[in-house]
Design a protein around this motif. Structure first.
Motif, PDB file in Angstrom:
ATOM      1  N   HIS A  89       0.827  -1.202   0.000  1.00  0.00           N
ATOM      2  CA  HIS A  89       0.000   0.000   0.000  1.00  0.00           C
ATOM      3  C   HIS A  89       0.865   1.258   0.000  1.00  0.00           C
ATOM      4  O   HIS A  89       2.005   1.254   0.471  1.00  0.00           O
ATOM      5  CB  HIS A  89      -0.921   0.027   1.229  1.00  0.00           C
ATOM      6  CG  HIS A  89      -2.015  -0.985   1.170  1.00  0.00           C
ATOM      7  ND1 HIS A  89      -2.727  -1.372   2.282  1.00  0.00           N
ATOM      8  CD2 HIS A  89      -2.539  -1.686   0.130  1.00  0.00           C
ATOM      9  CE1 HIS A  89      -3.652  -2.256   1.921  1.00  0.00           C
ATOM     10  NE2 HIS A  89      -3.549  -2.472   0.628  1.00  0.00           N
ATOM     11  N   ASP A  90       0.273   2.355  -0.501  1.00  0.00           N
ATOM     12  CA  ASP A  90       1.042   3.602  -0.570  1.00  0.00           C
ATOM     13  C   ASP A  90       0.686   4.584   0.544  1.00  0.00           C
ATOM     14  O   ASP A  90       1.279   5.654   0.638  1.00  0.00           O
ATOM     15  CB  ASP A  90       0.881   4.270  -1.940  1.00  0.00           C
ATOM     16  CG  ASP A  90      -0.559   4.668  -2.239  1.00  0.00           C
ATOM     17  OD1 ASP A  90      -0.798   5.230  -3.322  1.00  0.00           O
ATOM     18  OD2 ASP A  90      -1.457   4.415  -1.398  1.00  0.00           O
ATOM     19  N   THR A  91      -0.303   4.255   1.356  1.00  0.00           N
ATOM     20  CA  THR A  91      -0.729   5.177   2.413  1.00  0.00           C
ATOM     21  C   THR A  91      -0.818   4.443   3.741  1.00  0.00           C
ATOM     22  O   THR A  91      -1.327   3.318   3.811  1.00  0.00           O
ATOM     23  CB  THR A  91      -2.100   5.789   2.069  1.00  0.00           C
ATOM     24  OG1 THR A  91      -2.030   6.395   0.777  1.00  0.00           O
ATOM     25  CG2 THR A  91      -2.487   6.852   3.086  1.00  0.00           C
ATOM     26  N   MET A  92      -0.321   5.100   4.777  1.00  0.00           N
ATOM     27  CA  MET A  92      -0.382   4.533   6.122  1.00  0.00           C
ATOM     28  C   MET A  92      -0.929   5.577   7.082  1.00  0.00           C
ATOM     29  O   MET A  92      -0.813   6.786   6.834  1.00  0.00           O
ATOM     30  CB  MET A  92       1.006   4.053   6.570  1.00  0.00           C
ATOM     31  CG  MET A  92       1.537   2.912   5.711  1.00  0.00           C
ATOM     32  SD  MET A  92       3.114   2.263   6.254  1.00  0.00           S
ATOM     33  CE  MET A  92       2.637   1.388   7.758  1.00  0.00           C
ATOM     34  N   TYR A  93      -1.512   5.099   8.174  1.00  0.00           N
ATOM     35  CA  TYR A  93      -2.229   5.975   9.098  1.00  0.00           C
ATOM     36  C   TYR A  93      -1.909   5.591  10.546  1.00  0.00           C
ATOM     37  O   TYR A  93      -1.576   4.441  10.837  1.00  0.00           O
ATOM     38  CB  TYR A  93      -3.747   5.805   8.936  1.00  0.00           C
ATOM     39  CG  TYR A  93      -4.259   5.776   7.520  1.00  0.00           C
ATOM     40  CD1 TYR A  93      -4.214   4.604   6.772  1.00  0.00           C
ATOM     41  CD2 TYR A  93      -4.819   6.908   6.929  1.00  0.00           C
ATOM     42  CE1 TYR A  93      -4.699   4.558   5.482  1.00  0.00           C
ATOM     43  CE2 TYR A  93      -5.308   6.872   5.638  1.00  0.00           C
ATOM     44  CZ  TYR A  93      -5.237   5.694   4.919  1.00  0.00           C
ATOM     45  OH  TYR A  93      -5.713   5.655   3.643  1.00  0.00           O
ATOM     46  N   TRP A  94      -2.084   6.581  11.407  1.00  0.00           N
ATOM     47  CA  TRP A  94      -2.145   6.305  12.829  1.00  0.00           C
ATOM     48  C   TRP A  94      -3.492   6.787  13.361  1.00  0.00           C
ATOM     49  O   TRP A  94      -3.927   7.909  13.049  1.00  0.00           O
ATOM     50  CB  TRP A  94      -1.024   7.028  13.598  1.00  0.00           C
ATOM     51  CG  TRP A  94       0.261   6.301  13.556  1.00  0.00           C
ATOM     52  CD1 TRP A  94       1.401   6.664  12.895  1.00  0.00           C
ATOM     53  CD2 TRP A  94       0.571   5.063  14.208  1.00  0.00           C
ATOM     54  NE1 TRP A  94       2.385   5.738  13.078  1.00  0.00           N
ATOM     55  CE2 TRP A  94       1.912   4.743  13.882  1.00  0.00           C
ATOM     56  CE3 TRP A  94      -0.132   4.192  15.044  1.00  0.00           C
ATOM     57  CZ2 TRP A  94       2.535   3.596  14.350  1.00  0.00           C
ATOM     58  CZ3 TRP A  94       0.490   3.049  15.500  1.00  0.00           C
ATOM     59  CH2 TRP A  94       1.817   2.761  15.161  1.00  0.00           C
ATOM     60  N   TYR A  95      -4.125   5.912  14.148  1.00  0.00           N
ATOM     61  CA  TYR A  95      -5.379   6.238  14.813  1.00  0.00           C
ATOM     62  C   TYR A  95      -5.185   6.096  16.319  1.00  0.00           C
ATOM     63  O   TYR A  95      -4.391   5.261  16.777  1.00  0.00           O
ATOM     64  CB  TYR A  95      -6.491   5.263  14.402  1.00  0.00           C
ATOM     65  CG  TYR A  95      -7.027   5.434  13.010  1.00  0.00           C
ATOM     66  CD1 TYR A  95      -6.433   4.789  11.923  1.00  0.00           C
ATOM     67  CD2 TYR A  95      -8.153   6.214  12.765  1.00  0.00           C
ATOM     68  CE1 TYR A  95      -6.948   4.928  10.637  1.00  0.00           C
ATOM     69  CE2 TYR A  95      -8.673   6.349  11.485  1.00  0.00           C
ATOM     70  CZ  TYR A  95      -8.062   5.702  10.437  1.00  0.00           C
ATOM     71  OH  TYR A  95      -8.570   5.840   9.177  1.00  0.00           O
TER      72      TYR A  95
END
Lengths: 111, 113
Positions: free
Chosen positions: B29-35
């Motif tokens: 994947h090209d996008t990563m997140y923190w929640y």
């Protein structure tokens, strides 16, 4: 600002009964996602609804999307204990980069 | 084959300390997140990185600093930890320009003493 509201937030139901969880959102979106989270676990994708009128079913769960009403429903048929979990709906703000989650519906299915 | 992996799973530390959480995804994947998920289960996005570039930076204290060395990794460093930082932090990833859902890691439970 995009707001995503779920109701109910808590749901206790008996096995064998039917119920519906509602997810309303405040701005235009043609997509909506449902996730399941078991206690202490990660979020697992359940359904991806991509257009107005979309309906998806998996076992005892059925999700639908009405983009005109900005409403999605998650219907539970003949609940069983294994469905006990927290269910989240999520709406993308612009694209998949910015996902806003509802507060979650904590479902408990009792024998 | 874990798709999105976070370490550590549990982190117990004292107020004022600095800590880091690591995240790696092998989905391409090209996008990563923190929640951040608080005690009431409310899930709030903190940061989003697309191809190592910061895309979203919600109202998060400056004590939180994400670092993305490459598109498969997104780490979260937290300075001067406060009691209110106690929560579960989830890393997630997705591929932009698709309609596929975000994939989440197992979470890091941070407890501040």
């Amino acid at each position: 600002e995009l707001k995503v509201e779920q109701n109910p937030l808590f749901l206790s139901m008996q096995e064998g009964k039917n119920y519906t969880i509602y997810c309303n959102y405040s701005t235009t979106s043609d997509r909506l996602y449902w996730y399941r989270q078991d206690p202490g676990k990660s979020l697992e994708s359940l359904f991806v609804l991509l257009s107005n009128g979309a309906v998806k079913q998996e076992g005892r769960l059925m999700a639908s999307l009405d983009t005109k009403a900005r409403l999605s429903t998650l219907h539970i048929t003949a609940a069983v204990h294994d469905l006990s979990a927290t269910y989240f709906c999520a709406v993308p703000l612009y694209n998949n980069n910015d996902m806003r989650f509802g507060a979650g519906t904590r479902l408990t299915v009792k024998p | 084959d874990t798709a999105v992996s976070q370490t550590p799973k549990y982190l117990v530390t004292q107020m004022g300390n600095d800590k880091s959480i690591k995240c790696e995804q092998n989905l391409g994947h090209d996008t990563m997140y923190w929640y951040k998920q608080d005690s009431k289960k409310f899930l709030k996005i903190m940061f989003s990185y697309n191809n190592k570039e910061l895309i979203i930076n919600e109202t998060v204290p400056n004590r939180f600093s994400p670092k993305s060395p490459d598109k498969a990794h997104l780490n979260l460093h937290i300075n001067s930890l406060e009691l209110g930082d106690s929560a579960v932090y989830f890393c997630a990833s997705s591929q932009t320009d698709t309609y596929q859902p975000q994939h989440f890691g197992d979470g890091t439970r941070l407890s501040i003493l």
